[in-house]
Design an enzyme around this catalytic site. Sequence first.
Site, PDB file in Angstrom:
ATOM      1  N   GLY A  48     -38.103 -37.466  82.102  1.00 53.40           N
ATOM      2  CA  GLY A  48     -39.007 -36.609  83.066  1.00 53.40           C
ATOM      3  C   GLY A  48     -37.894 -36.801  84.479  1.00 53.40           C
ATOM      4  O   GLY A  48     -37.070 -37.136  84.489  1.00 53.40           O
ATOM      5  N   CYS A  75     -34.846 -41.961  78.158  1.00 51.18           N
ATOM      6  CA  CYS A  75     -34.572 -41.644  79.630  1.00 51.18           C
ATOM      7  C   CYS A  75     -35.489 -42.309  80.678  1.00 51.18           C
ATOM      8  O   CYS A  75     -35.517 -43.366  80.814  1.00 51.18           O
ATOM      9  CB  CYS A  75     -34.333 -39.986  79.841  1.00 51.18           C
ATOM     10  SG  CYS A  75     -33.560 -39.688  81.297  1.00 51.18           S
ATOM     11  N   TYR A  76     -36.137 -41.533  81.508  1.00 52.95           N
ATOM     12  CA  TYR A  76     -37.331 -42.069  82.379  1.00 52.95           C
ATOM     13  C   TYR A  76     -38.110 -42.971  81.686  1.00 52.95           C
ATOM     14  O   TYR A  76     -38.490 -43.918  82.125  1.00 52.95           O
ATOM     15  CB  TYR A  76     -37.809 -41.065  83.014  1.00 52.95           C
ATOM     16  CG  TYR A  76     -38.984 -41.215  84.031  1.00 52.95           C
ATOM     17  CD1 TYR A  76     -38.444 -41.496  85.284  1.00 52.95           C
ATOM     18  CD2 TYR A  76     -40.583 -41.197  83.924  1.00 52.95           C
ATOM     19  CE1 TYR A  76     -39.350 -41.856  86.249  1.00 52.95           C
ATOM     20  CE2 TYR A  76     -41.375 -41.659  84.550  1.00 52.95           C
ATOM     21  CZ  TYR A  76     -40.885 -42.042  85.982  1.00 52.95           C
ATOM     22  OH  TYR A  76     -41.546 -42.328  86.999  1.00 52.95           O
ATOM     23  N   HIS A 163     -30.506 -38.819  76.022  1.00 50.47           N
ATOM     24  CA  HIS A 163     -31.661 -37.861  75.266  1.00 50.47           C
ATOM     25  C   HIS A 163     -31.456 -37.421  74.069  1.00 50.47           C
ATOM     26  O   HIS A 163     -30.576 -36.506  73.663  1.00 50.47           O
ATOM     27  CB  HIS A 163     -31.649 -36.465  76.164  1.00 50.47           C
ATOM     28  CG  HIS A 163     -32.207 -36.662  77.555  1.00 50.47           C
ATOM     29  ND1 HIS A 163     -33.771 -36.289  77.674  1.00 50.47           N
ATOM     30  CD2 HIS A 163     -31.785 -36.633  78.658  1.00 50.47           C
ATOM     31  CE1 HIS A 163     -34.073 -36.620  79.291  1.00 50.47           C
ATOM     32  NE2 HIS A 163     -32.731 -36.672  79.703  1.00 50.47           N
ATOM     33  N   GLU A 165     -33.023 -35.876  71.675  1.00 48.82           N
ATOM     34  CA  GLU A 165     -33.743 -34.602  71.309  1.00 48.82           C
ATOM     35  C   GLU A 165     -33.046 -33.264  71.659  1.00 48.82           C
ATOM     36  O   GLU A 165     -33.280 -32.390  71.061  1.00 48.82           O
ATOM     37  CB  GLU A 165     -35.281 -34.497  72.162  1.00 48.82           C
ATOM     38  CG  GLU A 165     -35.096 -34.185  73.583  1.00 48.82           C
ATOM     39  CD  GLU A 165     -34.881 -35.278  74.565  1.00 48.82           C
ATOM     40  OE1 GLU A 165     -34.474 -36.324  74.268  1.00 48.82           O
ATOM     41  OE2 GLU A 165     -35.193 -35.050  75.883  1.00 48.82           O
ATOM     42  N   ASP A 221     -47.988 -14.841  65.225  1.00 48.23           N
ATOM     43  CA  ASP A 221     -49.295 -15.490  65.321  1.00 48.23           C
ATOM     44  C   ASP A 221     -50.483 -15.327  64.569  1.00 48.23           C
ATOM     45  O   ASP A 221     -51.144 -16.055  63.693  1.00 48.23           O
ATOM     46  CB  ASP A 221     -49.479 -16.150  66.799  1.00 48.23           C
ATOM     47  CG  ASP A 221     -48.338 -16.477  67.347  1.00 48.23           C
ATOM     48  OD1 ASP A 221     -47.227 -16.927  66.746  1.00 48.23           O
ATOM     49  OD2 ASP A 221     -48.362 -16.677  68.542  1.00 48.23           O
ATOM     50  N   LYS A 369     -44.109 -22.931  67.220  1.00 48.14           N
ATOM     51  CA  LYS A 369     -43.949 -21.628  66.675  1.00 48.14           C
ATOM     52  C   LYS A 369     -42.977 -21.483  65.612  1.00 48.14           C
ATOM     53  O   LYS A 369     -43.178 -20.936  64.520  1.00 48.14           O
ATOM     54  CB  LYS A 369     -43.056 -20.775  67.851  1.00 48.14           C
ATOM     55  CG  LYS A 369     -42.931 -19.351  67.582  1.00 48.14           C
ATOM     56  CD  LYS A 369     -44.178 -18.571  68.018  1.00 48.14           C
ATOM     57  CE  LYS A 369     -43.832 -16.922  68.127  1.00 48.14           C
ATOM     58  NZ  LYS A 369     -45.102 -16.553  68.692  1.00 48.14           N
TER      59      LYS A 369
END
Length: 514
Positions: A48, A75-76, A163, A165, A221, A369
């Site tokens: 964050g 992290c945060y 991080h 990710e 979609d 997506k």
Amino acid sequence: MVDFGAQYAQLIARRVREAGVYSEIVPHTATAADIMAKDPLALVLSGGPASVYEPGSPELDPAVFDLDVPIFGICYGFQVMAQALGGEVAQTGSREYGRTEARVVNNTDPLLAGQPDTQVTWMSHGDQVVAAPPGFSVLATTEATPVAAFGDPATKRYGVQWHPEVRHTDWGQNVLEHFLHDIVGLAREWNADNVIADQVEAIRDTVGDARVICGLSGGVDSSVAAALVHRAIGDQLVCVFVDHGLLRAGEREQVERDFVQSTGVRLVTVDATKRFLGELSGVVDPESKRKIIGREFIRTFEQAAADLVREAAEDDAEVRFLVQGTLYPDVVESGGGAGTAVIKSHHNVGGLPDDLEFDLIEPLRTLFKDEVREIGRQLGVPEDIVARHPFPGPGLGIRIVGEVTAERLDLLRAADLIVREELTATGVDGEIWQCPVVLLADVRSVGVQGDGRTYGHPIVLRPVSSDDAMTADWTRLEHELLANISNRITNEVAGVNRVVLDITSKPPGTIEWE
Ligand code: XMP
């Protein structure tokens, strides 16, 4: 996934799913009871933007740390966890941003097992964890951070300062997988086949023998949502495709021929070109165009739906449901509540209001997506549709600056097709977010072609790179590619004597011109 700052959590949630584990996002304001109501097998605390020292920085219900659930902090989230469990977080004045080397100091613990002793991680923090909580081992350090990763195998509480990710962190996905698979013991069960199987069962249960309508736009979609519902209930589904005459070259055929052939859905096309062009006649103001297109779209769709309701009644059947292609990011951004998500109001132009007299079926509501694309491929939706760039509901109507007429649409369609052909041929279309092609119908400039003077219109290329369309940068396309596009358009499209490149980021420019 507990969210301490939106853009972090969505990316982490996607990476967790890439590890084959289903994940959902809850805000950090969720209580321990809210979280347990979801029956989680593990929690991840996201990064964050705040410092744990700032007044009003996002907090977490302390009771979360009493739950009997494995927790991984990033992290945060790592710092929040350190503080809550009796470790120490300090403002040492040293910061780490971007590429940072981490040293693994314990690779007998499963979290960093098998990884190199020094590795590239991506960091973004000012505060440091200077002491791990009692009972925790320090697993990695960096030059500025004495505790860059820690863990306690007994309680299955772990965390990293970096991080995992982001792709720049070399062993990031591996860290997440070690936590999920080796430490928590979760199986890789989240994949397209299982999602399809679960959704098919759920849709059958909900629908029973009722009939279902789906508005097809030709985009990713609605096409995938329709294919999925069709897999579940076959011809109880009828798709309605409104051709408003503002589509790009070949799009109607893609839906009517390719999509129908590969999925077998029953399709009703409404050719409303005349109606839309009539209503748009003389209209120049962008907002008025959007309103007219949105209004006419809904009216046209409602008429088609009413016909289908009548047809069903003749068969003693009832149309009860409407399919919507709502995706998970829309659900998260609207607070995760029930019902259709409202993003920016103009994004619903070319969509349907939620007060139609049908219940909604939203089979993509839990999906990102990239997952929708994967499911589409499994269901046999043509690649041209699955890989398609975003295209606005009001179509080419908001890419003609000036009045929309049939001739201008033909001209823009021809230029747009050339751009798409060249982007595809060079593989660039896979790298960019989208490339609107805009006709400045109210602008003319002098040119020379052959032996004669021309007085034609400019075409604007708007190639952009983006992750979510909220912000965007103009894409630096190769000059050779730009030259080819320009040559082809000015040679092949009569009435266009100039091609210009839009080099504005968003903000301040929006992606579309109107
Ligand atoms: P802007 O122009 O706001 O566009 O930067 C952001 C993204 O949204 C798309 N867009 C729309 N999509 N209906 C849609 O379904 C609309 O009315 C609409 N307007 C813009 C645009 O193509 C870009 O991807």
